[in-house]
Design an enzyme around this catalytic site. Structure first.
Site, PDB file in Angstrom:
ATOM      1  N   TRP A 134       7.032   6.723  -4.204  1.00 32.42           N
ATOM      2  CA  TRP A 134       5.737   6.914  -3.550  1.00 32.42           C
ATOM      3  C   TRP A 134       5.296   5.820  -2.669  1.00 32.42           C
ATOM      4  CZ3 TRP A 134       3.185   8.551  -8.613  1.00 32.42           C
ATOM      5  CH2 TRP A 134       3.500  10.451  -9.242  1.00 32.42           C
ATOM      6  N   GLU A 135       5.880   6.109  -0.765  1.00 34.89           N
ATOM      7  CA  GLU A 135       5.263   4.755  -0.233  1.00 34.89           C
ATOM      8  C   GLU A 135       3.842   5.899   0.726  1.00 34.89           C
ATOM      9  OE1 GLU A 135       8.622   3.435   1.823  1.00 34.89           O
ATOM     10  OE2 GLU A 135       9.883   4.899   0.267  1.00 34.89           O
TER      11      GLU A 135
END
Length: 449
Positions: A134-135
């Site tokens: 999850w960036e």
């Protein structure tokens, strides 16, 4: 009094010998007697199935999923659309699930996550790497700069819509508090759910921890590689995340501007140093295993790492005491038969041979120095000591015929080799063992396992 003096002397010798560094116990390796593992996390299925090109991953003792898939029993990576209902804006500007975490139902997200985990990892005894990628946003308000500033702006507007009577300063404070609370809940509870459902896996978030030492493009010769103090402080504030993680997944991707440079080593070294620091503060009983993401090719190119940069990435990672390295790659690796052949050629050349060199050297050091009950770690983290096979004592030989290929390491550890290892490396004992060379049972640690 005499016995007290002896104890003080022993403590002084211990601290002097190990440079005053307290080394926490390590979790036992994923596979017995494999202190340093190399994983393949690239979607190269088409090389094998479509183009009939075997990348020879097993030959070089690389841990990979069946048919070299991106996700499987060895390593599974969850991208934003693969796990739950992750609120975010993608790279093309598309909105998903309320955009900001405080505008989405955590309960619905966890329900969907449970279904996704059961579908993607059906094996309840999953023992591989579980990596959540999850960036799009970061859980800390102050780290959402650049194109991530949109999450702060959306949060402010969200708070303003709900509380139009508040002053602008109060709205901003409220927006920050609500955002960080919701972001923390999303990340923490997702991790806890995954660990509850697949408790034998190694769970964590990709690129956590980070240290934001990317200023090599502007600093040039003045670049130190050190993580800014403010970023280390922010990592300290993520203790809630480290405590719930069962592994850390930082990265050491090299851009081509760093090719074969001193700055490349500075960049990698300090990222690893920060990761090992975080690994040691997360728990009281053992340091979290660190699996470092790297690329076999320079970022955003299809140019293989030089031999020097293989040492900078793989070699440095092993010497610093990480549990393993994970080679990530893109669809480009398997886009054509020529691409597959290029990866195979590199694997059968510098990459594969160096992997065998380092993994074998790490195993030999563990056996010779730590009685197979720990892994070797540099005594002085800033030294240039590496876990390499001694060229005068060992040879790597590749035997191939029409049906199979084997890599054999021949040789034996000489006395001068052992002396070098003892002078430059120390043992990080696995849980259940203690002593300078992990030669003693630790009943206290065994009870905690």
């Amino acid at each position: 009094m005499y016995h007290l003096w002896i104890k003080c002397l022993a403590a002084w010798i211990f601290l002097k010998r190990f440079n005053g560094v307290h080394v926490m116990h390590a979790k036992a390796p994923m596979y017995p007697n494999e202190p340093f593992l190399v994983f393949w996390n690239a979607p190269t299925t088409q090389c094998r199935l479509r183009y009939k090109v075997d990348l020879d991953l097993k030959t070089f003792h690389i841990v990979a999923n069946a048919n070299d898939t991106l996700s499987g029993s060895a390593v599974t990576i969850f991208y934003p659309t693969h796990l739950g209902i992750y609120p975010h804006i993608d790279d093309r500007g598309h909105f998903f699930h309320g955009i900001i975490p405080q505008n989405e139902s955590l309960t619905k997200h966890l329900d969907k996550s449970k279904s996704d985990i059961n579908r993607i990892i059906p094996l309840k005894t999953f023992h591989g790497l579980g990596v959540i990628d999850w960036e799009n946003w970061r859980p800390q308000w102050d780290r959402n700069w650049g194109n991530k500033n949109v999450y702060r702006n959306r949060s402010i507007q969200f708070a303003r819509d709900l509380h139009p009577e508040l002053s602008e300063n109060k709205i901003r404070r409220l927006a920050k508090a609500e955002y960080e609370k919701a972001a923390k809940s999303f990340m923490r509870d997702t991790l806890l759910l995954a660990e509850e459902m697949r408790p034998d896996g190694y769970w964590g978030y990709y690129l956590y921890p980070d240290c934001q030492n990317y200023d090599y493009k502007t600093k040039g010769d003045q670049y130190t590689g050190k993580c800014p103090d403010i970023e280390m402080s922010r990592n300290d504030q993520l203790l809630w995340l480290w405590r719930e993680s069962t592994a850390l997944f930082p990265n050491v991707y090299l851009e081509i501007i760093l090719r074969s440079s001193d700055n490349a080593l500075k960049f990698v070294h300090h990222r690893l140093k920060e990761s090992m620091r975080i690994a040691s503060m997360a728990r009281e009983d053992y340091a979290l295993p660190v699996f470092v993401y790297a690329r076999p090719f320079y970022a955003y190119t299809f140019e293989p790492l030089t031999q020097e940069d293989l040492v900078t990435t793989v070699g440095e990672t092993a010497a610093m005491g990480a549990a393993g390295i994970v080679f990530w790659g893109s669809m480009q690796y398997a886009s054509t038969v020529d691409s597959c052949q290029k990866v195979k050629k590199y694997m059968n050349g510098p990459l594969g041979r160096y992997i065998i060199n380092v993994t074998t050297a790490a195993k030999i050091c563990s056996h010779a120095l730590c009685r197979k009950n720990g892994r070797c770690v540099r005594k002085h983290s800033d030294s240039n000591a590496f876990l390499h096979l001694f060229p005068e004592s060992f040879r790597i030989m590749v035997h191939a015929n029409a049906t199979e290929k084997k890599v054999i390491v021949k040789g034996k550890l000489e006395l001068e080799n052992l002396i070098y290892l003892r002078e430059n490396f120390m043992c990080q004992c696995y849980q259940g063992w203690q002593g300078l060379y992990c030669e003693e049972y630790s009943i206290k640690d065994i009870r905690k396992i």
